[in-house]
Design a protein around this motif. Structure first.
Motif, short mmCIF file in Angstrom:
data_model
loop_
_atom_site.label_atom_id
_atom_site.label_comp_id
_atom_site.label_asym_id
_atom_site.label_seq_id
_atom_site.Cartn_x
_atom_site.Cartn_y
_atom_site.Cartn_z
N ASP A 27 0.83 -1.21 0.00
CA ASP A 27 0.00 0.00 0.00
C ASP A 27 0.86 1.25 0.00
O ASP A 27 0.42 2.31 0.43
N ILE A 28 2.10 1.14 -0.45
CA ILE A 28 3.00 2.30 -0.33
C ILE A 28 2.55 3.41 -1.30
O ILE A 28 2.42 4.57 -0.92
N GLY A 29 2.29 3.02 -2.56
CA GLY A 29 1.88 4.02 -3.54
C GLY A 29 0.43 4.47 -3.40
O GLY A 29 0.03 5.52 -3.91
N THR A 30 -0.39 3.67 -2.72
CA THR A 30 -1.81 4.02 -2.60
C THR A 30 -2.12 4.74 -1.28
O THR A 30 -2.93 5.65 -1.26
N LEU A 55 7.89 8.17 -7.79
CA LEU A 55 8.02 7.00 -8.67
C LEU A 55 7.33 5.81 -8.02
O LEU A 55 7.68 5.40 -6.91
N LYS A 56 6.31 5.29 -8.70
CA LYS A 56 5.56 4.15 -8.17
C LYS A 56 5.64 2.98 -9.15
O LYS A 56 5.37 3.15 -10.34
N ILE A 57 5.97 1.82 -8.61
CA ILE A 57 6.05 0.63 -9.43
C ILE A 57 5.08 -0.40 -8.86
O ILE A 57 5.01 -0.58 -7.63
N ALA A 80 -1.78 1.48 -7.88
CA ALA A 80 -2.16 2.90 -7.88
C ALA A 80 -2.33 3.33 -9.34
O ALA A 80 -1.66 2.79 -10.23
N GLU A 81 -3.23 4.28 -9.56
CA GLU A 81 -3.51 4.71 -10.94
C GLU A 81 -2.26 5.19 -11.67
O GLU A 81 -2.10 4.98 -12.86
N ASP A 82 -1.38 5.84 -10.91
CA ASP A 82 -0.18 6.40 -11.55
C ASP A 82 1.05 5.51 -11.37
O ASP A 82 2.18 5.96 -11.54
N ALA A 83 0.83 4.22 -11.02
CA ALA A 83 1.99 3.31 -10.88
C ALA A 83 2.32 2.66 -12.21
O ALA A 83 1.43 2.40 -13.02
N LEU A 84 3.60 2.40 -12.44
CA LEU A 84 4.02 1.69 -13.65
C LEU A 84 3.96 0.20 -13.37
O LEU A 84 4.48 -0.26 -12.35
N LEU A 85 3.33 -0.55 -14.26
CA LEU A 85 3.19 -2.00 -14.07
C LEU A 85 4.39 -2.73 -14.67
O LEU A 85 4.76 -2.47 -15.81
N LEU A 86 4.99 -3.61 -13.87
CA LEU A 86 6.07 -4.44 -14.41
C LEU A 86 5.82 -5.90 -14.07
O LEU A 86 5.75 -6.28 -12.91
#
Ligand code: DC
Length: 227
Positions: free
Chosen positions: A134-137, A145-147, A198-204
């Motif tokens: 839940d770090i980015g949310t 920077l959110k991954i 999170a909406e603005d996180a990059l998916l890897l």
């Protein structure tokens, strides 16, 4: 260079901590393993008989939550280790029993509130790489920077199976896989701060990436954000 917060969230055993540690070492940031904090609460609850396989004594745990002091200190090799009330518990928190307990205590609102407050304090000066669910949310919704990291359950179970074997804590593969699926379900479906991108996180999805490819990808994203 501007200092930022890097938030790495995702499913269990998909290599978040390896990725976060590598980046932190490379760019001179502090690495914070928030899963270790939930594991430390789980270990405390198990040791004080506040939790067994079926139930958690929530009233007693809530009363004691502020007595649970969690810190990170570097060992001689410079690797961060987890301390619970001044005791080094880095090894004790890595068992399956403690992991299952962590997944259960992490559903409790008062546990999350307590740990989120500690995490915000640890990251307030920026220059941190924090990994969790839940770090980015929730913890740092403004992280620069959110991954969101993922890999297939079978790939993750295989990695976890090998890791346990190397530590001399071998478990049957089927058990590791079903334990992982159970934790995925709980992490995604709990009421409090469920695991989600999170909406603005990059998916890897790193199912087919080598460690080097993953490191290079993350470093490039980091450089874009800090230049
Ligand atoms: O990443 P890990 O396996 O060490 O995490 C242990 C448990 O803690 C996991 O079941 C999910 C939970 N957790 C959480 O709810 N929020 C976090 N920020 C980190 C971990």
């Amino acid at each position: 260079m501007k200092k930022i917060v890097v938030a790495i969230d995702g499913f269990s055993s998909c290599g978040k901590s390896t990725m976060a540690k590598d980046l932190a070492r490379e760019v001179g940031y502090i690495y914070i393993d928030t899963g270790a904090m939930y594991r430390a609460v789980s270990l405390y609850a198990l040791r004080h008989n506040l939790m067994n396989e079926e139930t958690i004594d929530e009233v007693a745990l809530q009363k004691e939550i502020t007595k649970i002091e969690i810190t990170f200190r570097p060992n001689e090799q410079g690797h961060s280790e987890t301390f619970l009330n001044e005791e080094n518990v880095e090894k004790q928190i890595r068992t399956l029993e403690v992991a299952n307990g962590a997944s259960r205590v992490s559903t409790l609102k008062f546990v999350r509130e307590h740990l989120v407050a500690l995490q915000r304090e640890m990251g307030k000066g920026k220059g941190v790489v924090m990994d969790g669910r839940d770090i980015g949310t929730v913890v740092f919704p403004d992280a620069e920077l959110k991954i969101f990291l993922t890999a297939s359950p079978e790939v993750r179970a295989e990695r976890r199976f090998e890791e346990l074997k190397q530590k001399g804590m071998e478990q049957p593969f089927e058990e590791v896989l079903s334990n992982l699926k159970e934790r995925d379900f709980r992490d995604q479906n709990r009421k409090e701060s469920p695991l989600k991108q999170a909406e603005d996180a990059l998916l890897l999805d790193n199912s087919t990436l080598t460690l080097q490819e993953q490191t290079d990808w993350l470093l490039a994203r980091f450089q874009e954000k800090t230049k």
